[in-house]
Design a protein around this motif. Structure first.
Motif, PDB file in Angstrom:
ATOM      1  N   PRO A  17       0.664  -1.191   0.094  1.00 47.08           N
ATOM      2  CA  PRO A  17      -0.176   0.127  -0.166  1.00 47.08           C
ATOM      3  C   PRO A  17       0.855   1.317  -0.027  1.00 47.08           C
ATOM      4  N   ASP A  42       4.585   5.453  -2.730  1.00 49.62           N
ATOM      5  CA  ASP A  42       3.956   4.159  -3.183  1.00 49.62           C
ATOM      6  C   ASP A  42       5.296   3.357  -3.554  1.00 49.62           C
ATOM      7  N   THR A  48      -0.299   8.290  -6.907  1.00 49.82           N
ATOM      8  CA  THR A  48      -1.354   8.603  -5.883  1.00 49.82           C
ATOM      9  C   THR A  48      -2.290   9.424  -6.360  1.00 49.82           C
ATOM     10  N   SER A  91      -4.414   7.314  -1.310  1.00 47.69           N
ATOM     11  CA  SER A  91      -4.690   6.247  -2.167  1.00 47.69           C
ATOM     12  C   SER A  91      -4.097   6.158  -3.465  1.00 47.69           C
ATOM     13  N   GLU A  95      -5.286   0.530  -3.197  1.00 50.47           N
ATOM     14  CA  GLU A  95      -5.270   0.452  -1.733  1.00 50.47           C
ATOM     15  C   GLU A  95      -5.079   1.719  -1.153  1.00 50.47           C
ATOM     16  N   SER A  96      -5.601   1.853   0.058  1.00 52.46           N
ATOM     17  CA  SER A  96      -5.286   3.222   0.818  1.00 52.46           C
ATOM     18  C   SER A  96      -4.090   2.901   2.069  1.00 52.46           C
ATOM     19  N   SER A  97      -3.429   4.000   2.345  1.00 56.67           N
ATOM     20  CA  SER A  97      -2.421   3.886   3.215  1.00 56.67           C
ATOM     21  C   SER A  97      -3.016   3.912   4.604  1.00 56.67           C
TER      22      SER A  97
END
Length: 185
Positions: A17, A42, A48, A91, A95-97
């Motif tokens: 992520p 990332d 992002t 994101s 996926e999101s952080s």
């Protein structure tokens, strides 16, 4: 002659992520604003594509605001002093952080302290006096402007000024030191 046919399958890797960075903790004055400094990384090199800033906690009084909360560098405003916690999540579209936090400390504007000095206080007319206000202080470390009233109907501006008194008399000289937020002494 022998031949062998090999098939090598790629190793399945799990995508990592993105990581959010809400930037450094910040200080500001009540009634002011700051630009938040969000960053994203990332490990997979994906772009992002989503930014989400939120307020997690704030002190008493009016709630603060985040203008442009879906951008990397939104504007944070707060009218009331206190500690504020902002959270950033980024994101990559898949996926999101994990959230990252920054603490913003908002203080009341404090009044400056004007200090007027003169290189001489007596002498025959015409008397030329050099005034100095550079020892004036501002507890919030804001820039000051200096306004002098020489007590004889004349005025001056700046931390250091010179004025000549042509008529004998007693004069009350006043220095007003004003900070960027309008506090005066």
């Amino acid at each position: 002659l022998g031949l062998a046919l090999l098939l090598v399958n790629p190793v399945a890797t799990q995508a990592a992520p993105p990581r959010a960075d809400a930037g450094p903790d910040r200080d500001m004055m009540a009634g002011g604003y700051i630009t938040l400094q969000g960053r994203a990384k990332d490990p997979d090199g994906d772009l992002t594509i989503g930014w989400r800033w939120e307020l997690d906690a704030w002190g008493d009084g009016n709630p603060p605001s985040i203008a442009g909360a879906a951008t990397p560098n939104p504007i944070f405003t707060a009218e009331s002093p206190g500690l504020y916690v902002v959270t950033l999540v980024v994101s990559n579209g898949v996926e999101s952080s994990e959230p990252d936090f920054a603490i913003i400390t908002v203080a009341d504007n404090q009044q400056p302290v004007a200090v007027a000095e003169a290189d001489q206080t007596t002498g025959p007319a015409p008397l030329t006096v050099n005034f100095n206000g550079i020892e004036s202080t501002e507890p919030d470390f804001q820039p000051l402007t200096y306004s002098w009233d020489f007590g004889d109907g004349h005025a001056g501006e700046g931390p250091r000024v010179t004025h000549q008194y042509s008529i004998p008399g007693i004069y009350l000289v006043t220095l007003l030191a004003t900070d960027d937020h309008g506090a005066v002494d």
